[in-house]
Design an enzyme around this catalytic site. Structure first.
Site, PDB file in Angstrom:
ATOM      1  N   VAL A 125      74.710 -42.654  72.895  1.00 34.49           N
ATOM      2  CA  VAL A 125      75.084 -43.707  71.941  1.00 34.49           C
ATOM      3  C   VAL A 125      73.895 -44.651  71.863  1.00 34.49           C
ATOM      4  CG1 VAL A 125      76.496 -45.813  71.738  1.00 34.49           C
ATOM      5  CG2 VAL A 125      77.597 -43.589  72.082  1.00 34.49           C
ATOM      6  N   CYS A 126      73.681 -45.221  70.685  1.00 31.81           N
ATOM      7  CA  CYS A 126      72.635 -46.227  70.489  1.00 31.81           C
ATOM      8  C   CYS A 126      71.275 -45.598  70.799  1.00 31.81           C
ATOM      9  CB  CYS A 126      72.973 -47.451  71.363  1.00 31.81           C
ATOM     10  SG  CYS A 126      72.142 -49.001  70.918  1.00 31.81           S
TER      11      CYS A 126
END
Lengths: 281, 281
Positions: free
Chosen positions: B159-160
Site C-alpha cells: 500500500v502507498c
C-alpha cells in the site's frame, strides 16, 4: 506517507514565496515522549512561520489512550489525521509505559503513562475494542484517568466502543453520542443518547461510529481545529477517496443475515456491558 | 472492534445450528510470535468447524514488513482486514525484533525478525512512508528479505509507497502497479507500469494507492482469499461506510492548488528516489 520534518525541509525558500505552496502540515520525525507537529516547523530555519496562515499553527495537547485489547485501527486513523496538526503535540498514553497489546496482537509502546500524561489536555481520545474495552470499563485507574483528564479537556472524543468507556466514566450523561453499531444502543444504559450517525458532535463531546469512522472523525476534527483547506489537504495526503468493494458498511446496507451473524458474536459482550451499567448506577 | 477468540466463544451451540449465524471470522486474542485467526477457532470446544463453509478456513501465512519511518496507517488497515481471515497467521516482521518507530512516532514491536519470519509466505505485505521508505530502499538487508520472501510468496503486495520498495527489490518489473499519487510515476523508473487506480492486481502482484487505500486493498484481498460474503461481513464489522467530509481524496478532486502544496513537500523525496533508481539500473 505523512508530512514529517524532513518533507517540510524539502520545501525550499522559493516555494515559500508562493503563499499556498509554503503551507505545511508538519509532524516531527521521531518523538521523545510526544510527537510534535508544529514546534519542529517553527524551529526549522528553512521555514518562516509568517508564510503560514496564523490560525494553521496551534498548540494542542492531544492524548490517545491505549489499553490491552484496544482496536489499533480505531486509534491509528485519528492519530494520522490529528498528528498532522501543525503545532500540536500528540501523546500515546497507557496506564504505564509498558507495551500494550491490541486485540489483534499489535504491540504498541505508550509515550506517556497516566502519571506523566499532561494534566491539561486539549483533546482526550479513546479508542474502542471488545473484551479489552469491557475490562477497561471495570478498571478504576483507567476510569479515574478518563474522568480526571476529561474534567479539563477542551474536547472529549472517541471512536467505536471507546464511547462506552467515556460513558462508563460518566462523561456522556445527557449527551448525544455514537458508537460501533453493535454497541450503540448500550449508550442509553449509561445515560447517553445514541444517535445513528457516523460522527456525532454534542457540545465538546465528539464520538465516531465503528472502526473506520475514525477517518471521517479525524478529518472533521482537523477542519474544526484549523479549517476546511487544511482538512482537504490532509484528505488528499491520505488519498482518502474511498472505493469500498461492496456496499455493506452499515446494518442497513449489509442486510439482516450478515448483520445477525456479526451481532451474534457480540451477544455476550452486549450482555456484560448491560450488567456493568446496572452495577454502576 | 474485532472478532477475537473471546467474541467467537460467545457464539453458543444454539447459534451454531443456524449455518449463517455460526460463521466466525476469528483472530486470536494475543499472540506469541504470530497472531492466529483460525487455529484458535478450530481448537475452541464451543465451535465445530463443520458449521463454517469449508473454504472459509484457510491457513495463510501473512507477513507485514515494518521498518523505521513507515506509515502506520498503511499497515494497520490491511492488518485489520487480513488478520480476521479464519485460519490465517499474521506476522509483524522487522529487521530485528526491536521496536520500530513509525513516521508519526508510533512504536510497534515486531513479532518476528527477518531471520525468524517463516520462509514460505502466502502473502508478503509492504507498507509505505516517506524518508523511511527511501532509507529502506537503500538497505541491502531489507531488499534481500523482500526478494527472498517475494521469490516464494503466493501474493506480493503493498500500500502507498510500499510499492517503491517492492520495485527497488526488482519485484515489479513489467507489472502494472500503483502507489501514493505523489510517487506513482516513480514506478516507471524501476520498470513497472503505473496505473491510476485504487487497487491494482497484475498476476500475483497487488498494490494499493496511498494510505487509506489499504482498507479497499484489504477487503479486496479478503474477497479473493475467501469470498464476497466474508468480505462484506468484514466491511460491516469495520463499519466501513465512508463519509469523507470533503471530496478531495485525489489530485483530480482536490484541484491544482492543494495538490501542488502537498506535492511540493515531496519534491526532494521524488528527486532522491529517481537518483536511487538510476544507481540501481
Amino acid at each position: 506517507m505523512t508530512i514529517t520534518r524532513r518533507t517540510l525541509a524539502s520545501v525550499g525558500a522559493a516555494a515559500l514565496a508562493a503563499p499556498l505552496l509554503s503551507r505545511g502540515l508538519g509532524a516531527a520525525d521521531i518523538p521523545a515522549t510526544a510527537t510534535s507537529g508544529g514546534g519542529a516547523v517553527a524551529a526549522d530555519p528553512g521555514h518562516s512561520m509568517d508564510a503560514y496562515p496564523a490560525h494553521w499553527l496551534g498548540k494542542e495537547k492531544i492524548a490517545f489512550l491505549i489499553y490491552p485489547g484496544f482496536t489499533a485501527l480505531d486509534m491509528v486513523g485519528p492519530h494520522y489525521m490529528l498528528g498532522s496538526l501543525m503545532g500540536a503535540s500528540t501523546y500515546i498514553v497507557g496506564k504505564t509505559q509498558d507495551p500494550v497489546v491490541s486485540d489483534m496482537g499489535l504491540t504498541i509502546t505508550p509515550q506517556a503513562s497516566f502519571a506523566t500524561c499532561p494534566t491539561d489536555l486539549d483533546i482526550l481520545f479513546v479508542p474502542g475494542g471488545g473484551a479489552g474495552t469491557l475490562a477497561a470499563m471495570k478498571d478504576g485507574a483507567t476510569l479515574n484517568f478518563i474522568r480526571d483528564r476529561g474534567a479539563r479537556a477542551k474536547i472529549i472524543s472517541s471512536v467505536c466502543t471507546g464511547s462506552l468507556l467515556l460513558a462508563a466514566a460518566g462523561l456522556l450523561k445527557g449527551y448525544n453520542a455514537t458508537s460501533h453499531w453493535v454497541a450503540r444502543d448500550l449508550l442509553k444504559d449509561f445515560g447517553a443518547i445514541p444517535v445513528n450517525q457516523r460522527v456525532v458532535v454534542d457540545r465538546n463531546r465528539i464520538t465516531g461510529a465503528g472502526v473506520t469512522a475514525g477517518l471521517d472523525f479525524g478529518l472533521s476534527l482537523v477542519a474544526q481545529l484549523r479549517d476546511a483547506d487544511y482538512a482537504m489537504a490532509m484528505q488528499l495526503l491520505a488519498e482518502y477517496h474511498p472505493e469500498p468493494p461492496y456496499d455493506s458498511g452499515t446494518p442497513e446496507r449489509a442486510g439482516t443475515q450478515t448483520t445477525a451473524m456479526i451481532a451474534d458474536m457480540f451477544n455476550s459482550f452486549v450482555a456484560d456491558v448491560r450488567t456493568l451499567a446496572k452495577s454502576i448506577q
